[in-house]
Design a protein around this motif. Sequence first.
Motif, PDB file in Angstrom:
ATOM      1  N   UNK A 257    -117.573   0.122  -1.798  1.00 20.34           N
ATOM      2  CA  UNK A 257    -116.406   0.681  -0.913  1.00 20.34           C
ATOM      3  C   UNK A 257    -116.534   0.652   0.956  1.00 20.34           C
ATOM      4  N   UNK A 258    -115.178  -0.371   1.217  1.00 23.00           N
ATOM      5  CA  UNK A 258    -115.231   0.457   2.594  1.00 23.00           C
ATOM      6  C   UNK A 258    -114.507   1.224   3.510  1.00 23.00           C
ATOM      7  N   UNK A 259    -114.840   1.968   3.419  1.00 23.66           N
ATOM      8  CA  UNK A 259    -113.941   3.940   3.908  1.00 23.66           C
ATOM      9  C   UNK A 259    -113.724   2.854   5.282  1.00 23.66           C
ATOM     10  N   UNK A 260    -114.129   2.096   6.243  1.00 29.13           N
ATOM     11  CA  UNK A 260    -113.607   1.918   7.246  1.00 29.13           C
ATOM     12  C   UNK A 260    -113.903   0.084   7.756  1.00 29.13           C
ATOM     13  N   UNK A 261    -113.212  -0.940   8.161  1.00 28.46           N
ATOM     14  CA  UNK A 261    -113.931  -2.057   7.987  1.00 28.46           C
ATOM     15  C   UNK A 261    -115.171  -2.590   8.088  1.00 28.46           C
TER      16      UNK A 261
END
Length: 365
Positions: A257-261
Amino acid sequence: MKKSLLAMALMGAFSGAAFAQSNVVIYGTLDAGIHKTSNSANTAIQEGGRDNSKLGFRGQEDLGNGLKALFHLEIRYEVDTGNIERSTRPLFQGQSRVGLQGGFGTVRLGRALTSLQETTTQFEPWSGMPNVAGFQTDLMVAGYRAAVSGSGSDPLGAAGNSGNRFANALWYNSPVFNGFQLNLNLGSKENNGLATAIVGRGTTVAPQYPAGSRAQAYPYSVSATYSAPGTMPQYAVYAGSERNSTEVKWHSVGAYYRPIPALKLMGSYGRQDMSHIRAINDTMKSWVLGANYNVGVGLVRFGYGQRDTDGEVKTKEISVGYEHNISPRTYLYLDLSQKKVPTSTAPASSNMNQNHYALGIHHNF
């Protein structure tokens, strides 16, 4: 004379057309450095990299009507000596496959990573690089690759073969449909040069898999993935299962999962079933948590994982790495890792620390 010139011109035209329809790429990696691992065979400072050094050739030919022919060859070598990787491995250790691609998906034949092994590299903090600080070759796969004789994808293969590939095998990758993809892989019963005289519950008098024997069952590997839309998916999940030629089974699930790039969080769980080759202590379980964080021109890698084998103390590992990009193709790296492994001597409930340090340079071309 005119007919000969005309024939040559036509041959040149056709060969030029065929060449124009083909696309061949030459690529490679050079990775060199120094490393040391305490309480292991590598206690002294040694040369070597964190990644495989490789030379590859891949290409495709447009056959018309949406159909393409594909091939992929990859050589592994030791950058400090120029020798083939570990000297005993095949020339095309990385892979050697040929196949077809169309609306039905992709079908290939040859030798390469199994479908599940290839899938898991996207969910491991060191992207599947086979170095000591990483988790792919040991913990993430629940010891399936190297921890136990008879485990790994190719236990009946020749000495020196890597334990996460099938030879003499068939691969199928379905088209991606709404983010979903299915990957299937079937190996043959053909023996590739048995590395050990006995694998399994047999004895020297009656070995279960004697030298030169064929597999009792067809090896297979399967994985299913789902990725969110986009060139850099915000999240993805996978599940898969594999059975090798000695009928050892490995099951695995994972996600990222990428919460931010700039930040990628990931986790996986694996379970190995060795009941076919072990009478007791036949289960091995593992889990790994990791993160990749891009900061400026650098990349930080972090991971922690455990492997729990029946009848043994747990193996635990924590690792951190840093990559400093000095160009789009070249980076310097530092890896630090501590691993607690079961001791080979009494008491059985004890373990020891293996501290690993690595410093090197990695270049792609």
